[in-house]
Design a protein around this motif. Structure first.
Motif, short mmCIF file in Angstrom:
data_model
loop_
_atom_site.label_atom_id
_atom_site.label_comp_id
_atom_site.label_asym_id
_atom_site.label_seq_id
_atom_site.Cartn_x
_atom_site.Cartn_y
_atom_site.Cartn_z
N SER A 91 10.47 -17.83 -25.32
CA SER A 91 10.46 -16.38 -25.42
C SER A 91 11.60 -15.86 -26.30
O SER A 91 11.63 -14.69 -26.66
N GLU B 183 10.42 -13.61 -20.54
CA GLU B 183 9.18 -14.34 -20.26
C GLU B 183 8.24 -13.47 -19.41
O GLU B 183 7.04 -13.39 -19.68
N PRO C 19 16.45 -16.17 -19.14
CA PRO C 19 15.29 -16.14 -20.03
C PRO C 19 14.02 -15.68 -19.34
O PRO C 19 13.09 -15.20 -19.99
N GLY C 20 13.99 -15.78 -18.01
CA GLY C 20 12.81 -15.36 -17.26
C GLY C 20 12.49 -13.89 -17.40
O GLY C 20 11.34 -13.47 -17.18
N GLU D 163 13.42 -22.57 -10.59
CA GLU D 163 12.61 -23.07 -11.70
C GLU D 163 13.19 -24.38 -12.21
O GLU D 163 14.38 -24.57 -12.21
N ARG E 35 16.66 -23.50 -23.06
CA ARG E 35 16.23 -22.53 -24.07
C ARG E 35 14.75 -22.25 -23.91
O ARG E 35 13.94 -23.16 -23.74
N SER E 36 14.40 -20.98 -23.98
CA SER E 36 13.02 -20.56 -23.72
C SER E 36 12.30 -20.22 -25.02
O SER E 36 12.89 -19.73 -25.98
#
Length: 442
Positions: free
Chosen positions: A172, A205, A201-202, A442, A169-170
């Motif tokens: 963002s 972000e 999620p990137g 990542e 979970r980010s």
């Protein structure tokens, strides 16, 4: 097209709107040439013109949907290529959305279909539930073939599309404000979304990094959630309108607190729906004006970036990419030039694939509900993308990313991640640098 609705029928504003759309159709058939299902199946009833005849007959006669109508309406991707092609301005989007709502109210689907749609509506719009479902799907992946063999094709498709790894979970995805670097040039709300922040999620972000470096304050409002597109295209109109009202309230609150220059959206499928909130809520006196204001502020991230005076990029990647224009981007929002111009300015060599107007087969939940047609369209799309000889694919919709990546040999990356990289951010996972090395996971 001549119609024969009665005055009592036209007293219903939804029917009146459908009638005004039907009357614009001149039977020319231009839409058939760009309709993915007609091109694939060759059946007139699987073309926009054929579906328009079916919808007209159903609505004029005031009868419930039957199996034939449901079959052909369900096969529609809502890619809206027909609206780009139509010389008469037929708003097929609003017509087919009304037909789907009518089907939902008047037709009892087979048990498997009801269960599948119920699961999708209960899970996908809710990030927590979706994350949990994806975690369980990893255990079920080995059984996808068995499910397909026993006739549970939609659930087999779900397992096939599920990623092997679910990102953590980010931050963002959390409500809050991300301050602009240096002098503030603007303030925007960013749609967090439902499926995208779980799968990739990137993307958000990268959007936050890029915008704040450019001097734009980014706020993720409390109370905002799924845009409603997924349930809207399944005919669950009340669920869709509830999502729209919740988001309108969240964004109006931010407008009143600090003002907004735009509501920035990084999933073009969501953008098409949010830009239609004004129409969707036009009959709600408490929300009509507010929804229209929200729709006017909604912008795809590339649409918003194109309004800024961008500096020279910090690096020039020099990579050749194939740009896949999502249907919701090119047909739904009529955004065609901005993403490619931004990528070219950032140092990428941009190529257009053949048949760029045809859908990849994702279309929200279409690749789950109609897996065979979706796979045919995906393979056709991937063949055309790979024929460009590009090192990667850029696109602006999470559904397209997931669909194309399930068959493509090259990385499929969101446009904003590549722009963030060019303007000082990290290299996106899987993307080669000029030397041909790949970014680490990542």
């Amino acid at each position: 097209m001549q119609t024969s609705f009665s005055p009592s029928q036209l007293a219903d504003p939804h029917v009146a709107e459908a009638e005004s759309i039907l009357r614009k159709c001149v039977h020319c058939g231009f839409c058939t040439a760009t309709c993915p299902t007609y091109v694939t199946l060759g059946n007139e009833l699987d073309s926009p013109r054929g579906r328009i005849y079916l919808i007209k007959d159903m609505l004029e006669n005031g009868r419930p949907a039957d199996t034939e109508i449901v079959t052909h309406i369900d096969r529609c991707l809502s890619c809206l290529a027909c609206m780009t092609t139509c010389p008469s301005g037929v708003n097929y989007m609003h017509l087919v959305d009304h037909a789907r709502a009518h089907i939902q109210k008047t037709y009892r689907r087979p048990l498997l279909d009801r269960v599948t749609r119920g699961v999708l509506a209960a899970v996908l719009p809710h990030p927590g539930r979706f994350r949990a479902a994806l975690s369980m799907a990893r255990l079920g992946k080995p059984f996808a073939g068995l499910l397909r063999a026993v006739g549970l094709k939609p659930f087999a498709a779900m397992l096939a599309l599920a990623p092997d790894h679910v990102p953590a979970r980010s931050a963002s995805a959390e409500p809050g404000t991300h301050a602009a670097a240096g002098t503030r040039r603007g303030r925007v709300a960013l749609l967090s979304g439902c499926a995208q922040p779980v799968l990739k999620p990137g993307i958000n972000e990268a959007t936050i990094r890029l915008l704040t470096r450019l001097g734009v304050e980014v706020v993720l409002p409390k109370g905002e959630g799924c845009c409603g597109a997924l349930v809207h295209h399944m005919g669950r109109e009340e669920d869709a309108l509830a999502s729209a009202r919740r988001n309108v309230d969240a964004w109006m609150g931010e407008m009143e607190r600090g003002g907004l220059d735009a509501i920035v959206i990084t999933a073009s499928g969501c953008g098409t729906t949010i830009k239609d909130y004004g129409f969707m809520l036009r009959l709600d006196p408490a929300y009509a004006d507010k929804a229209a204001r929200v729709s006017a502020l909604a912008k795809d991230v590339t649409e918003y970036l194109a309004t800024l005076d961008l500096p020279a990029p910090e690096r020039s990647p020099g990579l050749t990419l194939a740009y896949h224009s999502a249907c919701s981007m090119q047909h739904g929002q009529k955004i065609t030039r901005q993403p490619k111009l931004l990528l070219a300015k950032a140092g990428f060599v941009v190529k257009d694939p053949r048949e760029g107007h045809l859908c990849c087969g994702s279309a929200g939940t279409y690749n789950i509900l109609q897996p065979e047609i979706a796979a045919t369209l995906r393979d056709r799309k991937v063949k055309n993308l790979e024929a460009t000889g590009a090192a990667l694919v850029a696109t602006g919709n999470i559904g397209c990313i997931t669909q194309i990546a399930s068959a493509a040999k090259m990385p499929v990356v969101h446009t904003v991640e590549l722009l963030d990289w060019a303007y000082g951010g990290p290299r996106p996972e899987g993307v080669p640098d000029q030397a041909g090395t790949l970014a680490a996971a990542e």
